[in-house]
Enzyme design. Structure first.
Site, PDB file in Angstrom:
ATOM      1  N   HIS A  62       0.810  -1.211   0.000  1.00 59.04           N
ATOM      2  CA  HIS A  62       0.000   0.000   0.000  1.00 59.04           C
ATOM      3  C   HIS A  62       0.849   1.270   0.000  1.00 59.04           C
ATOM      4  CE1 HIS A  62      -3.137  -2.692   2.191  1.00 59.04           C
ATOM      5  NE2 HIS A  62      -3.221  -2.833   0.874  1.00 59.04           N
ATOM      6  N   LYS A  72       4.244   5.975   8.017  1.00 58.83           N
ATOM      7  CA  LYS A  72       3.842   4.994   9.026  1.00 58.83           C
ATOM      8  C   LYS A  72       5.027   4.625   9.909  1.00 58.83           C
ATOM      9  CE  LYS A  72       0.478   2.937   5.853  1.00 58.83           C
ATOM     10  NZ  LYS A  72       0.192   1.780   4.983  1.00 58.83           N
ATOM     11  N   TYR A 132       0.193   0.471  14.065  1.00 62.65           N
ATOM     12  CA  TYR A 132       0.598   1.510  13.123  1.00 62.65           C
ATOM     13  C   TYR A 132       0.361   2.886  13.743  1.00 62.65           C
ATOM     14  CZ  TYR A 132      -1.119  -2.175   9.797  1.00 62.65           C
ATOM     15  OH  TYR A 132      -1.434  -3.345   9.133  1.00 62.65           O
ATOM     16  N   ASP A 169      -6.099  -6.516  -2.748  1.00 61.54           N
ATOM     17  CA  ASP A 169      -4.669  -6.536  -3.028  1.00 61.54           C
ATOM     18  C   ASP A 169      -4.337  -7.459  -4.208  1.00 61.54           C
ATOM     19  OD1 ASP A 169      -4.211  -4.717  -1.006  1.00 61.54           O
ATOM     20  OD2 ASP A 169      -3.736  -6.245   0.496  1.00 61.54           O
TER      21      ASP A 169
END
Length: 201
Positions: A62, A72, A132, A169
Site C-alpha cells: 500500500h 507509518k 501503526y 490486493d
C-alpha cells in the site's frame, strides 16, 4: 534506543531496550528523541491502527498520493511478521527495490516508512498484531496498492507459507502497470515534502 538507516532512503529501523522481569516486560517502541535525531522531524500523528492476522496473511503493498501521503511507524506487539518496504517513488535511485525487517514481540523493533514508499507484511504466526502510527488519516480516494505477488518485484515472502491476500490486493496492478497508469508518487515531489517537514521542525 538504536536507530538504523535502511537500504532504501527515508526508511529507518528502531530497536528499543526491552526490560524483562518476573512480572513480564516493559518496552517503549516509539521514542520521540531518537526518532527526530534519525529522521530530522517529529512524527505527525493523525491516526493509530491495529491489525490482527493469521499465519501467512499478507497485507499490502500500500501507498498513498504524496503529498501529503501517509508515513507509518509500525511495530509488532504480539507474534511475528516480515515487514517489507518497496521504493515506489518514480525517479528514485532505488526505484523498484525492496528491503525487509523481521518485527516481533521479542525485540519490539519498529520501522518508519516515509511518505511515498510502499508497505506490506506477512504474518509468520497466528494472531500476529501490527500496530501503526500514521501521519495522516485514512483517505480511501488517495490510497493505492501494488500487487504484493508481482513476480518482477519478487518480494521475499517465506516459501513455506501460502500467502493469504485480500481480493483488493490481489486485483491491484503490478508495478509496471501502476507506473504506466501514472499512479506512483514522484521522487522529487516526495523529497520536497520531506524537506518541508524538516524545515517545520
Amino acid at each position: 534506543m538504536q536507530a538504523r538507516r535502511l537500504s532504501i532512503p527515508d526508511c529507518f529501523e528502531f530497536t528499543p531496550r526491552v526490560f524483562p522481569d518476573h512480572r513480564g516486560l516493559f518496552v517503549a517502541p516509539f521514542q520521540e528523541e531518537a526518532f527526530v535525531e534519525a529522521v530530522g522531524h517529529r512524527l505527525r500523528l493523525a491516526q493509530t491502527n491495529t491489525s490482527v492476522s493469521r499465519r501467512g496473511a499478507v497485507r499490502g503493498l500500500h501507498f498513498a498520493d504524496t503529498p501529503p501521503g501517509q508515513a507509518k511507524y509500525v511495530y509488532c506487539p504480539s507474534g511475528s511478521l516480515l515487514d517489507v518496504i518497496v521504493d515506489l517513488r518514480v525517479g528514485s535511485p532505488t526505484f523498484g527495490e525492496w528491503t525487509s525487517v523481521l518485527l516481533d514481540s521479542a525485540e519490539y523493533k519498529a520501522v518508519y516508512i516515509a511518505e511515498g514508499l510502499g508497505h506490506a507484511f506477512m504474518a509468520l504466526e497466528d494472531n500476529t498484531v501490527m500496530a501503526y502510527l500514521c501521519s495522516e488519516p485514512y483517505n480511501p480516494a488517495a490510497e493505492h496498492g501494488v500487487n504484493p505477488l508481482d513476480p518482477d518485484l519478487a518480494l521475499p515472502w517465506p516459501q513455506d507459507l501460502e500467502p493469504a491476500v485480500s481480493e483488493k490486493d490481489t486485483e491491484a496492478p503490478y508495478l509496471k502497470e501502476a507506473l504506466e497508469q501514472g499512479l506512483l508518487p514522484r521522487y522529487d515531489e516526495c523529497v520536497k515534502y520531506y524537506e518541508k517537514l524538516r524545515a517545520e521542525g
